[in-house]
Write a protein that holds these residues in place. Structure first.
Motif, PDB file in Angstrom:
ATOM      1  N   VAL A 246      15.636   1.980  -1.972  1.00 61.89           N
ATOM      2  CA  VAL A 246      14.005   1.814  -1.812  1.00 61.89           C
ATOM      3  C   VAL A 246      13.775   0.571  -2.667  1.00 61.89           C
ATOM      4  CG1 VAL A 246      11.775   2.297  -3.156  1.00 61.89           C
ATOM      5  CG2 VAL A 246      13.329   4.242  -1.852  1.00 61.89           C
ATOM      6  N   PHE A 247      14.347  -0.146  -3.816  1.00 62.15           N
ATOM      7  CA  PHE A 247      14.144  -1.322  -4.531  1.00 62.15           C
ATOM      8  C   PHE A 247      14.814  -2.332  -4.002  1.00 62.15           C
ATOM      9  CE2 PHE A 247      12.067   1.896  -6.985  1.00 62.15           C
ATOM     10  CZ  PHE A 247      10.784   1.061  -7.680  1.00 62.15           C
ATOM     11  N   ALA A 248      15.673  -2.211  -2.961  1.00 66.58           N
ATOM     12  CA  ALA A 248      16.558  -3.239  -2.352  1.00 66.58           C
ATOM     13  C   ALA A 248      15.426  -4.487  -2.008  1.00 66.58           C
ATOM     14  CB  ALA A 248      17.460  -2.702  -1.195  1.00 66.58           C
ATOM     15  N   PRO A 249      15.863  -5.459  -2.314  1.00 66.72           N
ATOM     16  CA  PRO A 249      14.961  -6.923  -1.983  1.00 66.72           C
ATOM     17  C   PRO A 249      14.408  -6.864  -0.588  1.00 66.72           C
ATOM     18  CG  PRO A 249      16.907  -7.702  -3.215  1.00 66.72           C
ATOM     19  CD  PRO A 249      17.181  -6.272  -2.694  1.00 66.72           C
ATOM     20  N   ASN A 250      13.121  -7.086  -0.501  1.00 66.79           N
ATOM     21  CA  ASN A 250      12.294  -7.404   0.696  1.00 66.79           C
ATOM     22  C   ASN A 250      12.744  -6.172   1.642  1.00 66.79           C
ATOM     23  OD1 ASN A 250      11.696  -9.959  -0.323  1.00 66.79           O
ATOM     24  ND2 ASN A 250      13.812 -10.697   0.418  1.00 66.79           N
ATOM     25  N   GLN A 251      12.553  -4.790   1.559  1.00 68.70           N
ATOM     26  CA  GLN A 251      13.070  -3.934   2.357  1.00 68.70           C
ATOM     27  C   GLN A 251      11.717  -2.980   2.554  1.00 68.70           C
ATOM     28  OE1 GLN A 251      15.897  -3.730   4.116  1.00 68.70           O
ATOM     29  NE2 GLN A 251      16.106  -5.581   3.399  1.00 68.70           N
ATOM     30  N   PHE A 252      10.961  -2.604   1.535  1.00 71.37           N
ATOM     31  CA  PHE A 252      10.163  -1.528   1.666  1.00 71.37           C
ATOM     32  C   PHE A 252       8.638  -2.377   1.023  1.00 71.37           C
ATOM     33  CE2 PHE A 252      13.611   1.099   1.922  1.00 71.37           C
ATOM     34  CZ  PHE A 252      13.424   1.814   3.047  1.00 71.37           C
ATOM     35  N   SER A 253       7.753  -2.596   1.744  1.00 65.99           N
ATOM     36  CA  SER A 253       6.388  -3.306   1.234  1.00 65.99           C
ATOM     37  C   SER A 253       6.108  -2.463  -0.087  1.00 65.99           C
ATOM     38  CB  SER A 253       5.410  -3.509   2.518  1.00 65.99           C
ATOM     39  OG  SER A 253       5.002  -2.304   3.079  1.00 65.99           O
ATOM     40  N   PRO A 254       5.756  -1.382  -0.109  1.00 66.46           N
ATOM     41  CA  PRO A 254       5.172  -0.814  -1.217  1.00 66.46           C
ATOM     42  C   PRO A 254       5.771  -1.131  -2.514  1.00 66.46           C
ATOM     43  CG  PRO A 254       5.437   1.189   0.520  1.00 66.46           C
ATOM     44  CD  PRO A 254       6.128  -0.340   1.075  1.00 66.46           C
ATOM     45  N   VAL A 255       6.878  -1.506  -2.555  1.00 66.17           N
ATOM     46  CA  VAL A 255       7.816  -2.132  -3.825  1.00 66.17           C
ATOM     47  C   VAL A 255       6.870  -3.367  -4.430  1.00 66.17           C
ATOM     48  CG1 VAL A 255       9.511  -2.932  -4.966  1.00 66.17           C
ATOM     49  CG2 VAL A 255       9.784  -0.871  -3.319  1.00 66.17           C
ATOM     50  N   SER A 256       6.709  -4.258  -3.413  1.00 62.34           N
ATOM     51  CA  SER A 256       5.957  -5.474  -3.810  1.00 62.34           C
ATOM     52  C   SER A 256       4.500  -5.357  -4.077  1.00 62.34           C
ATOM     53  CB  SER A 256       6.198  -6.552  -2.550  1.00 62.34           C
ATOM     54  OG  SER A 256       5.682  -6.084  -1.338  1.00 62.34           O
ATOM     55  N   MET A 257       3.822  -4.389  -3.221  1.00 65.83           N
ATOM     56  CA  MET A 257       2.640  -4.094  -3.235  1.00 65.83           C
ATOM     57  C   MET A 257       2.011  -3.279  -4.757  1.00 65.83           C
ATOM     58  SD  MET A 257       1.985  -3.450   0.515  1.00 65.83           S
ATOM     59  CE  MET A 257      -0.065  -2.872   0.183  1.00 65.83           C
ATOM     60  N   GLY A 258       3.118  -2.608  -5.315  1.00 68.40           N
ATOM     61  CA  GLY A 258       2.848  -1.716  -6.427  1.00 68.40           C
ATOM     62  C   GLY A 258       2.638  -0.336  -6.030  1.00 68.40           C
ATOM     63  N   THR A 259       2.243  -0.104  -4.908  1.00 61.70           N
ATOM     64  CA  THR A 259       2.167   1.151  -4.404  1.00 61.70           C
ATOM     65  C   THR A 259       3.260   2.590  -4.305  1.00 61.70           C
ATOM     66  OG1 THR A 259       2.378   0.858  -2.022  1.00 61.70           O
ATOM     67  CG2 THR A 259       0.018   0.656  -2.806  1.00 61.70           C
ATOM     68  N   ILE A 260       4.231   2.008  -4.354  1.00 58.70           N
ATOM     69  CA  ILE A 260       5.384   2.944  -4.794  1.00 58.70           C
ATOM     70  C   ILE A 260       5.244   3.785  -5.946  1.00 58.70           C
ATOM     71  CG2 ILE A 260       6.776   1.268  -6.077  1.00 58.70           C
ATOM     72  CD1 ILE A 260       7.992   3.621  -3.433  1.00 58.70           C
ATOM     73  N   TYR A 261       4.615   3.237  -6.958  1.00 56.73           N
ATOM     74  CA  TYR A 261       4.428   3.871  -8.219  1.00 56.73           C
ATOM     75  C   TYR A 261       3.129   4.985  -8.385  1.00 56.73           C
ATOM     76  CZ  TYR A 261       7.363   0.221  -9.714  1.00 56.73           C
ATOM     77  OH  TYR A 261       8.417  -0.827  -9.797  1.00 56.73           O
ATOM     78  N   ARG A 262       2.825   5.194  -6.968  1.00 54.48           N
ATOM     79  CA  ARG A 262       1.643   6.207  -7.093  1.00 54.48           C
ATOM     80  C   ARG A 262       2.040   7.583  -7.058  1.00 54.48           C
ATOM     81  NH1 ARG A 262      -2.545   3.581  -2.316  1.00 54.48           N
ATOM     82  NH2 ARG A 262      -3.205   1.863  -3.560  1.00 54.48           N
ATOM     83  N   ASP A 263       1.446   8.568  -7.655  1.00 55.03           N
ATOM     84  CA  ASP A 263       1.843   9.913  -7.551  1.00 55.03           C
ATOM     85  C   ASP A 263       1.651  10.518  -6.080  1.00 55.03           C
ATOM     86  OD1 ASP A 263       2.297  10.100 -10.208  1.00 55.03           O
ATOM     87  OD2 ASP A 263       0.334  11.058 -10.877  1.00 55.03           O
ATOM     88  N   PRO A 264       2.585  10.999  -5.619  1.00 54.94           N
ATOM     89  CA  PRO A 264       2.813  11.664  -4.070  1.00 54.94           C
ATOM     90  C   PRO A 264       1.764  12.673  -4.057  1.00 54.94           C
ATOM     91  CG  PRO A 264       4.841  12.060  -5.150  1.00 54.94           C
ATOM     92  CD  PRO A 264       4.139  11.227  -6.141  1.00 54.94           C
ATOM     93  N   ASP A 265       1.260  13.047  -2.855  1.00 52.94           N
ATOM     94  CA  ASP A 265       0.752  14.454  -2.419  1.00 52.94           C
ATOM     95  C   ASP A 265       1.888  15.520  -2.301  1.00 52.94           C
ATOM     96  OD1 ASP A 265       1.523  13.832  -0.086  1.00 52.94           O
ATOM     97  OD2 ASP A 265      -0.321  13.667   0.952  1.00 52.94           O
ATOM     98  N   GLN A 266       0.925  16.660  -2.121  1.00 51.60           N
ATOM     99  CA  GLN A 266       2.039  17.785  -2.063  1.00 51.60           C
ATOM    100  C   GLN A 266       2.910  17.539  -0.722  1.00 51.60           C
ATOM    101  OE1 GLN A 266       2.555  20.221  -4.309  1.00 51.60           O
ATOM    102  NE2 GLN A 266       3.702  21.504  -2.904  1.00 51.60           N
ATOM    103  N   ASP A 267       2.451  17.468   0.177  1.00 49.16           N
ATOM    104  CA  ASP A 267       3.086  17.216   1.573  1.00 49.16           C
ATOM    105  C   ASP A 267       4.241  16.091   1.551  1.00 49.16           C
ATOM    106  OD1 ASP A 267       1.917  19.348   2.748  1.00 49.16           O
ATOM    107  OD2 ASP A 267       0.892  17.811   4.175  1.00 49.16           O
ATOM    108  N   SER A 268       4.179  15.288   0.911  1.00 48.70           N
ATOM    109  CA  SER A 268       5.026  14.026   0.493  1.00 48.70           C
ATOM    110  C   SER A 268       6.319  14.619  -0.270  1.00 48.70           C
ATOM    111  CB  SER A 268       4.484  12.906  -0.026  1.00 48.70           C
ATOM    112  OG  SER A 268       3.591  12.167   0.938  1.00 48.70           O
ATOM    113  N   ILE A 269       5.900  15.442  -1.235  1.00 44.02           N
ATOM    114  CA  ILE A 269       7.034  16.111  -2.037  1.00 44.02           C
ATOM    115  C   ILE A 269       7.890  17.296  -1.341  1.00 44.02           C
ATOM    116  CG2 ILE A 269       7.419  17.805  -3.962  1.00 44.02           C
ATOM    117  CD1 ILE A 269       4.947  16.453  -5.431  1.00 44.02           C
TER     118      ILE A 269
END
Length: 314
Positions: A246-269
């Motif tokens: 997930v944190f590999a460079p330039n792979q997932f935009s939510p990492v650079s945008m900071g949204t990766i740290y949001r708490d997931p909803d129930q369906d995502s869990i």
């Protein structure tokens, strides 16, 4: 000495004749005693006094007889641990997958089970069984273990229905037969599934990646994103943990945008748990993009499929 008929038999014969005459009188027919005969047209009355000129009256039409014959045919049965529920259990087909009504199956599997159904949510409990399913969801739960239902939990004729094979698996049953024309036999061969323990870090980051990348997608779209991440973990060309992928460079935009740290909803869990259990969508895909983007993957990678708002590539 010649044999003689016992007087009781003679009396019985006389009573029978009297009954036949009484029957004719009650029906107001002055043409004589009638009896039932069969013909191609149905069942008929014929006058016993005039064999040459019978009077026929249909009492059952051929259509009625055909309907009755169909009703008498044996329907394919459904048995659970030797208990037949064929008359109680609705079955249907959804995208070539056999679905069964849940409540009759649970009651045959565990006669002491207590069930409750309201507002599209079915729950059931017994000493060794906890069950829940919600109409429209792509999963159901047995003993805190989630199971995937890619064609969704459905309702038909007021009954909650699930894929037969997946329900049997959840209850620890073997299953033979499928479709609408075969007997279906479920037999318990193992305990029902139970809650699983997941590697904490993997579940933590996988659920957040799924939510940040596909939190607006249906369950199969969320699972497809999780599939890409776990396919990378298993591929030698990528890091070997979920967090590192997930944190590999330039792979997932939510990492650079900071949204990766949001708490997931129930369906995502739940999607993350299903992925960690081995559920897969989008095959062996290693990349994905939104359908509104044209990127290097469209030119450089082999297209696999589109699920929801994402395109997937090898």
């Amino acid at each position: 000495m010649k044999n003689r008929l016992p007087s009781a038999v003679i009396l019985l014969a006389l009573l029978l004749v009297l009954c036949l005459h009484a029957f004719a009188a009650e029906n107001g027919n002055d043409s004589g005693t009638q009896t039932l005969l069969s013909s191609n047209a149905g069942y008929l009355f014929t006058d016993l006094r005039d064999e040459l000129d019978p009077v026929y009256t249909d009492i059952l039409s051929p259509v009625t007889l055909q309907v009755a014959a169909v009703g008498l045919q044996a329907s394919p049965d459904i048995t659970v641990n030797g208990t037949s529920i064929g008359l109680a259990a609705t079955r249907t087909m959804v995208n070539e997958e056999t679905y069964l009504a849940v409540i009759p199956v649970l009651q045959a599997f565990c006669p002491s089970v207590q069930v409750h159904y309201a507002d599209g949510c079915l729950t059931a409990s017994a000493p060794t069984l906890s069950f829940s399913a919600t109409v429209g969801k792509a999963y159901f739960m047995v003993n805190d273990h989630y199971l995937y239902a890619p064609n969704d939990v459905i309702e038909q004729d007021g009954q909650v229905m699930l894929p037969a094979a997946r329900l049997a698996q959840a209850l620890g049953c073997s299953m033979t037969g499928q479709g609408l024309e075969e007997d279906i036999i479920m037999k318990q061969v193992a305990p029902p599934v139970s809650a699983k323990t997941y590697e904490e870090e993997a579940l933590y980051w996988l659920s957040r990646a799924i939510f940040s990348e596909s939190g607006n997608q249906p369950m199969n779209g969320r699972i497809a994103v999780g599939t890409v991440i776990l396919n990378r973990v298993a591929n030698d060309a990528f890091p070997n943990t979920v967090k590192e992928v997930v944190f590999a460079p330039n792979q997932f935009s939510p990492v650079s945008m900071g949204t990766i740290y949001r708490d997931p909803d129930q369906d995502s869990i739940i999607a993350a748990k299903l992925c960690l259990d081995g559920v897969r969508e989008a095959g062996e895909s290693l990349y994905f993009n939104t359908t509104t983007m044209y990127s290097w993957a469209d030119q450089s990678r082999e297209y696999v499929c589109t699920i929801g708002g994402h395109k997937f590539y090898l």
